[in-house]
Design a protein around this motif. Structure first.
Motif, PDB file in Angstrom:
ATOM      1  N   ALA A  83       0.829  -1.206   0.000  1.00  0.00           N
ATOM      2  CA  ALA A  83       0.000   0.000   0.000  1.00  0.00           C
ATOM      3  C   ALA A  83       0.864   1.258   0.000  1.00  0.00           C
ATOM      4  O   ALA A  83       0.573   2.219  -0.715  1.00  0.00           O
ATOM      5  CB  ALA A  83      -0.932  -0.008   1.220  1.00  0.00           C
ATOM      6  N   HIS A  84       1.947   1.244   0.779  1.00  0.00           N
ATOM      7  CA  HIS A  84       2.856   2.392   0.780  1.00  0.00           C
ATOM      8  C   HIS A  84       3.503   2.564  -0.595  1.00  0.00           C
ATOM      9  O   HIS A  84       3.633   3.683  -1.098  1.00  0.00           O
ATOM     10  CB  HIS A  84       3.941   2.194   1.840  1.00  0.00           C
ATOM     11  CG  HIS A  84       3.486   2.541   3.228  1.00  0.00           C
ATOM     12  ND1 HIS A  84       3.376   3.840   3.679  1.00  0.00           N
ATOM     13  CD2 HIS A  84       3.109   1.756   4.272  1.00  0.00           C
ATOM     14  CE1 HIS A  84       2.960   3.845   4.938  1.00  0.00           C
ATOM     15  NE2 HIS A  84       2.779   2.591   5.320  1.00  0.00           N
ATOM     16  N   ALA A  85       3.928   1.434  -1.193  1.00  0.00           N
ATOM     17  CA  ALA A  85       4.582   1.508  -2.504  1.00  0.00           C
ATOM     18  C   ALA A  85       3.625   2.037  -3.563  1.00  0.00           C
ATOM     19  O   ALA A  85       4.030   2.766  -4.476  1.00  0.00           O
ATOM     20  CB  ALA A  85       5.112   0.135  -2.893  1.00  0.00           C
ATOM     21  N   ALA A  86       2.328   1.660  -3.456  1.00  0.00           N
ATOM     22  CA  ALA A  86       1.353   2.147  -4.434  1.00  0.00           C
ATOM     23  C   ALA A  86       1.179   3.660  -4.334  1.00  0.00           C
ATOM     24  O   ALA A  86       0.795   4.311  -5.314  1.00  0.00           O
ATOM     25  CB  ALA A  86       0.012   1.442  -4.231  1.00  0.00           C
ATOM     26  N   LEU A 122       8.217  11.133  -4.428  1.00  0.00           N
ATOM     27  CA  LEU A 122       9.400  10.299  -4.257  1.00  0.00           C
ATOM     28  C   LEU A 122      10.046  10.517  -2.898  1.00  0.00           C
ATOM     29  O   LEU A 122      10.914   9.732  -2.493  1.00  0.00           O
ATOM     30  CB  LEU A 122      10.422  10.595  -5.363  1.00  0.00           C
ATOM     31  CG  LEU A 122      10.072  10.050  -6.757  1.00  0.00           C
ATOM     32  CD1 LEU A 122      11.124  10.482  -7.753  1.00  0.00           C
ATOM     33  CD2 LEU A 122       9.947   8.543  -6.727  1.00  0.00           C
ATOM     34  N   HIS A 123       9.640  11.572  -2.208  1.00  0.00           N
ATOM     35  CA  HIS A 123      10.196  11.812  -0.880  1.00  0.00           C
ATOM     36  C   HIS A 123       9.595  10.868   0.165  1.00  0.00           C
ATOM     37  O   HIS A 123      10.114  10.754   1.277  1.00  0.00           O
ATOM     38  CB  HIS A 123       9.908  13.256  -0.460  1.00  0.00           C
ATOM     39  CG  HIS A 123       8.439  13.561  -0.342  1.00  0.00           C
ATOM     40  ND1 HIS A 123       7.663  13.842  -1.455  1.00  0.00           N
ATOM     41  CD2 HIS A 123       7.611  13.598   0.732  1.00  0.00           C
ATOM     42  CE1 HIS A 123       6.413  14.051  -1.046  1.00  0.00           C
ATOM     43  NE2 HIS A 123       6.357  13.916   0.265  1.00  0.00           N
ATOM     44  N   SER A 137      16.157  -1.412   1.955  1.00  0.00           N
ATOM     45  CA  SER A 137      16.552  -1.415   0.545  1.00  0.00           C
ATOM     46  C   SER A 137      15.586  -0.588  -0.293  1.00  0.00           C
ATOM     47  O   SER A 137      16.012   0.158  -1.195  1.00  0.00           O
ATOM     48  CB  SER A 137      16.613  -2.852   0.016  1.00  0.00           C
ATOM     49  OG  SER A 137      17.571  -3.615   0.725  1.00  0.00           O
ATOM     50  N   LEU A 138      14.288  -0.711  -0.021  1.00  0.00           N
ATOM     51  CA  LEU A 138      13.307   0.077  -0.770  1.00  0.00           C
ATOM     52  C   LEU A 138      13.483   1.573  -0.494  1.00  0.00           C
ATOM     53  O   LEU A 138      13.390   2.397  -1.425  1.00  0.00           O
ATOM     54  CB  LEU A 138      11.894  -0.362  -0.399  1.00  0.00           C
ATOM     55  CG  LEU A 138      11.451  -1.729  -0.943  1.00  0.00           C
ATOM     56  CD1 LEU A 138      10.075  -2.086  -0.403  1.00  0.00           C
ATOM     57  CD2 LEU A 138      11.427  -1.724  -2.466  1.00  0.00           C
ATOM     58  N   ASN A 139      13.714   1.922   0.760  1.00  0.00           N
ATOM     59  CA  ASN A 139      13.935   3.339   1.073  1.00  0.00           C
ATOM     60  C   ASN A 139      15.204   3.861   0.407  1.00  0.00           C
ATOM     61  O   ASN A 139      15.239   5.000  -0.071  1.00  0.00           O
ATOM     62  CB  ASN A 139      14.007   3.529   2.588  1.00  0.00           C
ATOM     63  CG  ASN A 139      12.645   3.406   3.257  1.00  0.00           C
ATOM     64  OD1 ASN A 139      11.613   3.657   2.623  1.00  0.00           O
ATOM     65  ND2 ASN A 139      12.632   3.014   4.511  1.00  0.00           N
ATOM     66  N   ARG A 195      17.660   6.939  -4.071  1.00  0.00           N
ATOM     67  CA  ARG A 195      18.397   7.061  -5.335  1.00  0.00           C
ATOM     68  C   ARG A 195      17.502   7.577  -6.449  1.00  0.00           C
ATOM     69  O   ARG A 195      17.938   8.391  -7.275  1.00  0.00           O
ATOM     70  CB  ARG A 195      18.982   5.705  -5.708  1.00  0.00           C
ATOM     71  CG  ARG A 195      20.073   5.217  -4.761  1.00  0.00           C
ATOM     72  CD  ARG A 195      20.798   4.018  -5.335  1.00  0.00           C
ATOM     73  NE  ARG A 195      19.922   2.873  -5.521  1.00  0.00           N
ATOM     74  CZ  ARG A 195      19.707   1.939  -4.606  1.00  0.00           C
ATOM     75  NH1 ARG A 195      20.306   2.033  -3.427  1.00  0.00           N
ATOM     76  NH2 ARG A 195      18.917   0.923  -4.853  1.00  0.00           N
ATOM     77  N   LEU A 196      16.260   7.091  -6.489  1.00  0.00           N
ATOM     78  CA  LEU A 196      15.345   7.571  -7.526  1.00  0.00           C
ATOM     79  C   LEU A 196      15.063   9.057  -7.371  1.00  0.00           C
ATOM     80  O   LEU A 196      15.028   9.798  -8.363  1.00  0.00           O
ATOM     81  CB  LEU A 196      14.041   6.781  -7.468  1.00  0.00           C
ATOM     82  CG  LEU A 196      14.088   5.341  -7.983  1.00  0.00           C
ATOM     83  CD1 LEU A 196      12.742   4.651  -7.761  1.00  0.00           C
ATOM     84  CD2 LEU A 196      14.451   5.306  -9.459  1.00  0.00           C
ATOM     85  N   ALA A 197      14.850   9.464  -6.126  1.00  0.00           N
ATOM     86  CA  ALA A 197      14.593  10.887  -5.893  1.00  0.00           C
ATOM     87  C   ALA A 197      15.792  11.726  -6.329  1.00  0.00           C
ATOM     88  O   ALA A 197      15.635  12.773  -6.982  1.00  0.00           O
ATOM     89  CB  ALA A 197      14.282  11.125  -4.414  1.00  0.00           C
TER      90      ALA A 197
END
Length: 483
Positions: free
Chosen positions: A206-209, A216-217, A235-237, A242-244
């Motif tokens: 749900a958070h990822a969605a 992206l923050h 790892s996701l954070n 990195r994406l941000a």
């Protein structure tokens, strides 16, 4: 193909494990009970046969056997499942007790196959199992006994196993019921437990969605997350971080590219509009064309630099590595820039040397970009040094100039695309105009060689250093978004 439910899969796995455990434990208990019951019944048969033979040994004749039948049958009295049959040596019945029509048929095979000799000890090994006419099991034995007058009789002791058979069947049915019920209970409980255990994963999904380009923050924060998911969340954070950063660099890169492209295009348009405002002489038109040509060359260099960076970050970018004489290559670059350096009023000096394994074209381009940058920022009458220094694990190529001092806070960013230490973005008066991509290309080239590019600056000089390792590490450049 429909996706499988992890909760259902794990619940079925637990249920299957439970039924396997129940089946194994139930089988062990069932066969243990069957063996215990059989041993107990066999013990009764053996004891009854031993006592009956001992009593028969005390009798004088067949007549005594018939006369004392009650005494002999007392060994099986009190147990309705035990039966006795006594016969003479010719197989003629002397008397029988508790034998039904379908049981007497068992006497013949018992006498024929499992007769225990008069002098032999009666043990459980002599017991055989057969079936009555109704299909119910019967266990028994046949033993010979000697009378006082020397006559021989055959004693047959049999036990009807119907009650035991029904007991074991009932016990087996109970095991089946317990196993099936345990499987259902294990499935339901495991389904609920797994469903609850996977709740952090659903929260994570749900958070990822909710993570979008505009958010992206956002970071994954799961309350009471299990330790197994802590590394996944971290790892996701880190990936979102990195994406941000990548999107931020891309936005900055796009803005810088638009700014730098807009300047030469505005110059082209402005000079062309001025030239067309009124009729002009051939010399004036020629000057306008020459100015436009310079701006076109600047745009061309910018596009070429952008394409090079895009190609260099592709995994299949090919480098042609070979052994290079560093002093010779630095001298060749210095000779190429001799005319530009003379126009800028600076001198270029080459010192040191050594040998490295690198792509000659890329090496020259990296040094050329650094030298062009140094010429632009070196005051007239000063000197630029191209210096090569060897060490045990690397070779360093330094381009040092006596230009203005760069603030230490900006040294880390001078290799970023379109970044200039001068906030006003004005080009230095000396040397060719900068596209803002020269130092970024240098850093990319060093990454392709497994090396490192960095800058140092103090009041004495500003130094751009290329460090080439003796054994180049496998290429693993940092991926940056390219427009």
């Amino acid at each position: 193909m429909a996706s499988r439910s992890l909760t259902t899969t794990l619940a079925l796995a637990f249920a299957g494990t439970t039924i396997a455990v129940f089946a194994l434990a139930g089988s062990v208990l069932y066969f243990a009970l069957e063996r215990q019951v059989t041993l107990q019944d066999d013990s009764e048969i053996v004891l009854a046969a031993r006592h009956t033979r001992r009593l028969a040994n005390e009798l004088q004749s067949f007549a005594d056997v018939r006369a004392h039948a009650d005494r002999l049958t007392s060994q099986v009295l009190g147990n309705a499942t035990l039966s006795m049959d006594v016969r003479d040596a010719n197989g003629n019945p002397l008397f029988s007790h508790n034998t039904a029509d379908d049981t007497t048929s068992l006497v013949e095979p018992l006498v024929a196959t499992q007769r225990v000799a008069p002098s032999a000890r009666i043990t459980g090994r002599a017991i055989v199992e057969a079936q009555r006419g109704s299909g119910m099991p019967v266990r028994g034995l046949a033993a010979d006994a000697s009378l006082a007058d020397g006559s021989a009789v055959t004693i047959v002791i049999a036990r009807d196993m119907t009650d035991r058979w029904l007991l074991l069947d009932h016990y087996r049915d109970r095991l089946y019921g317990a196993g099936f019920g345990g499987m259902l209970l294990a499935f339901l409980m495991s389904w609920m437990l797994v469903h609850e255990s996977l709740r952090p994963l659903r929260q994570l999904a749900a958070h990822a969605a909710g993570v979008t380009v505009d958010r992206l923050h956002a970071r994954m924060e799961i309350d009471n997350a299990p330790r197994e998911l802590a590394s996944v969340i971290a790892s996701l954070n880190a990936m979102l971080e990195r994406l941000a950063g990548g999107f931020q660099r891309m936005s900055q890169y796009t803005a810088d590219l638009a700014h730098d492209m807009r300047t030469p295009l505005a110059n082209l348009r402005g000079s062309t509009e001025v030239a067309l405002a009124r009729p002009r002489s051939a010399d004036e038109y020629r000057a306008v064309l020459e100015s436009n040509l310079e701006e076109c060359e600047r745009i061309s260099r910018m596009i070429e630099s952008v394409l090079f960076l895009a190609r260099a970050e592709h995994p299949q970018f090919v480098t042609r590595m070979k052994a290079l004489d560093v002093h010779e290559e630095l001298a060749r670059v210095a000779d190429y820039f001799e005319g530009i350096a003379d126009d800028a009023g600076v001198q270029v000096r080459v010192t040191g040397g050594g040998e490295i394994r690198a792509d000659a074209e890329l090496f020259r381009r990296a040094v050329s970009n650094l030298l062009a940058n140094a010429i632009r920022h070196t005051p007239r009458g000063r000197e630029i040094e191209l210096r090569a220094e060897e060490s045990a694990d690397s070779l360093r190529v330094t381009v040092a100039n006596q230009g203005s001092h760069i603030d230490p806070t900006r040294l880390e960013r001078v290799f970023d695309r379109f970044y200039r230490a001068d906030p006003a973005r004005h080009h230095a008066p000396a040397g060719p105009a900068s596209t803002g991509l020269g130092l970024a290309i240098v850093r990319t080239i060093m990454e392709l060689h497994g090396g490192h590019a960095y800058a140092e600056s103090d009041d004495a000089s500003t130094r751009f250093i290329l460090r080439f390792p003796r054994k180049s590490a496998p290429r693993d450049p940092i991926r940056l978004p390219v427009i």
